[in-house]
Scaffold this active site. Structure first.
Site, PDB file in Angstrom:
ATOM      1  N   ASP A  11      -3.656   2.437  -5.522  1.00 52.10           N
ATOM      2  CA  ASP A  11      -2.782   2.698  -4.969  1.00 52.10           C
ATOM      3  C   ASP A  11      -2.103   1.664  -3.894  1.00 52.10           C
ATOM      4  O   ASP A  11      -2.093   1.299  -2.781  1.00 52.10           O
ATOM      5  CB  ASP A  11      -2.477   3.920  -3.550  1.00 52.10           C
ATOM      6  CG  ASP A  11      -3.397   4.094  -2.508  1.00 52.10           C
ATOM      7  OD1 ASP A  11      -4.624   3.101  -2.943  1.00 52.10           O
ATOM      8  OD2 ASP A  11      -3.888   4.258  -1.669  1.00 52.10           O
ATOM      9  N   GLU A  12      -2.903   0.320  -3.887  1.00 49.85           N
ATOM     10  CA  GLU A  12      -2.714  -1.494  -3.368  1.00 49.85           C
ATOM     11  C   GLU A  12      -2.597  -2.589  -4.503  1.00 49.85           C
ATOM     12  O   GLU A  12      -3.583  -2.438  -5.207  1.00 49.85           O
ATOM     13  CB  GLU A  12      -3.664  -1.505  -2.444  1.00 49.85           C
ATOM     14  CG  GLU A  12      -3.797  -0.800  -1.401  1.00 49.85           C
ATOM     15  CD  GLU A  12      -6.025  -1.251  -1.010  1.00 49.85           C
ATOM     16  OE1 GLU A  12      -5.516  -1.433   0.474  1.00 49.85           O
ATOM     17  OE2 GLU A  12      -6.507  -0.399  -1.289  1.00 49.85           O
ATOM     18  N   ASP A  47       0.878  -0.978   0.213  1.00 45.51           N
ATOM     19  CA  ASP A  47       0.312  -0.259  -0.132  1.00 45.51           C
ATOM     20  C   ASP A  47       1.114   1.571   0.003  1.00 45.51           C
ATOM     21  O   ASP A  47       1.766   1.395   0.665  1.00 45.51           O
ATOM     22  CB  ASP A  47      -0.989  -0.145   1.128  1.00 45.51           C
ATOM     23  CG  ASP A  47      -1.612   1.432   1.355  1.00 45.51           C
ATOM     24  OD1 ASP A  47      -2.965   1.786   1.182  1.00 45.51           O
ATOM     25  OD2 ASP A  47      -0.947   1.931   2.262  1.00 45.51           O
TER      26      ASP A  47
HETATM   27 MG    MG Z   1      -2.854   4.477   0.553  1.00 42.29          MG
END
Ligand code: MG
Length: 423
Positions: free
Chosen positions: A113-114, A18
């Protein structure tokens, strides 16, 4: 009791990685003068706009994501609010995928974002590998990554959200050996995929900690769920029981690289905002840019381009899809746009648009095609590739060009982007 082979949780090594305060970190990396200042990403001109991301300094001062810009400024008057640049964030997310792909070919993006990585069988220890990946992503993008490690996806994700995000080194391993002492004492609302509604059910059932669910016999938990939620709840009961126990048989699914026949991208729009050709073209350009970037990354050019739209009068919806064949295969945005924009204009009835879609088909590998390119196209490719590599990481001319082109689109899309990302 457990219907899975090997260790009941699985025996793979899965990472969920993340990016911390993803948009805010990218903006801070692009502006070193803001290093020690509280920064958030949102619309600085609208107090009622929503904060999409806040840097750790801003968070320390009480700023939270998904609150209003005005509220955030009230808590933190020095807050620097920066307008989002979605194209840049997408480009950096793709760059991070590429970095991950230098460690394993099993990478599954989960959100912007992961991403999940299957690193089973790596020579280094999982923690060593995690540190190496953290360093490399930080060096290339300025984004600090937190790495949850587990024998399956659910445990990796749980390790990130509940532990790796909260410790200094940003790495945490969750597995059979420590689940009972680390995860099970946490309150049920911290469990993966548990909503506030479901939390209320669990609390009414007297289940306050995650371990209260995991320690029940599966059939017993089913019976209790039926009493609380009715007979149709067995599937949900099994699902939550498995999550509490840390069981997840689903594999990391990387993109289908081989039998790629078509590259497409679509987007839902608020039709009340998209009744003008100029605004629709902005979104079409955004979609074309993304499709071409994907095609280049995967090493393809396409000869057939398609465009589709759903139109609506508020009550009814209808759609159209049209395609055309280009004189030569391409994966250059300006060449694809030259075909897509007139094709749309020709077939559009003029009614508001609630969905747009473009695709590039009849794909051929671009290695062969390269040789036949005339110099002007070869030049255009060299330029686009340079941009793709994002050597000029934080403001590559073309990305800026795209985002200024797209200003109108992005501003109008923001509400939906927020929904898309935070739901
Ligand atoms: Mg994040």
């Amino acid at each position: 009791m457990f219907p899975f082979e090997g260790g009941y949780m699985g025996e793979k090594t899965i990472f969920l990685i993340d990016g911390q305060s993803f948009y805010a970190s990218i903006e801070k990396a692009a502006r070193p003068e803001l290093e020690n200042r509280p920064v958030a990403v949102g619309d600085p001109a609208r107090e009622s706009g929503i904060i999409l991301a806040a840097c750790p300094i801003a968070k320390q001062q009480g700023v939270t994501t998904a609150e209003r810009v005005g509220q955030a400024r009230a808590k933190c008057p020095e807050l620097v609010v920066i307008r989002p640049r979605m194209q840049t964030y997408i480009a950096i997310s793709l760059l991070i995928t590429e970095i991950f792909e230098s460690f394993t070919d099993r990478v599954e993006p989960y959100s912007i974002d992961e991403q999940f990585l299957d690193v089973t069988g790596a020579v280094q220890s999982p923690e060593e590998l995690a540190r190496k990946i953290q360093a490399q992503v930080f060096l290339s993008t300025g984004v600090w990554c937190r790495v949850g490690i587990g024998p399956n996806k659910v445990l990796a994700k749980t390790a990130t959200d509940n532990f790796a995000k909260k410790n200094q080194k940003g790495i945490f391993t969750l597995n059979e050996s420590n689940i009972a002492e680390t995860l099970w004492p946490l309150p049920v609302h911290r469990m993966f995929m548990v909503s506030t509604g479901m939390t209320r059910h669990f609390l009414r059932m007297g289940l306050t900690q995650i371990g209260d669910i995991a320690r029940l016999d599966q059939m017993d938990f089913r019976r209790r769920m039926r009493r609380e939620m009715g007979r149709q709840s067995d599937i949900q009961a099994d699902y939550y029981w498995q999550i509490a126990c840390g069981i997840d048989p689903s594999p990391v699914e990387s993109g289908i690289r081989k039998e790629l026949k078509s590259i497409s991208h679509g987007k839902a729009l608020r039709s009340s905002l998209y009744g003008e050709l100029a605004d629709i073209q902005v979104v079409l350009l955004e979609l074309v840019t993304e499709v071409c970037r994907r095609a280049r990354r995967r090493g393809f050019m396409g000869r057939v381009v398609s465009v589709g739209a759903v139109e609506t009068d508020g009550d009814r919806a209808w759609g159209f899809g049209r395609q055309t064949t280009l004189p030569e295969p391409t994966s250059l945005a300006h060449e694809m746009a030259k075909a897509v924009l007139p094709l749309f204009a020709k077939h559009w009835s003029g009614a508001p648009v609630s969905r747009l879609f473009v695709s590039l088909d009849s794909l051929v590998e671009d290695k062969v095609m390269q040789l036949t390119l005339f110099e002007d196209r070869a030049k255009a490719y060299r330029r686009e590739r340079a941009i793709d590599r994002i050597q000029d990481r934080y403001g590559s001319a073309a990305i800026l060009r795209a985002s200024s082109l797209l200003e109108a689109g992005v501003a109008r899309e923001r509400a939906e982007q927020i929904g898309g990302h935070y739901k």
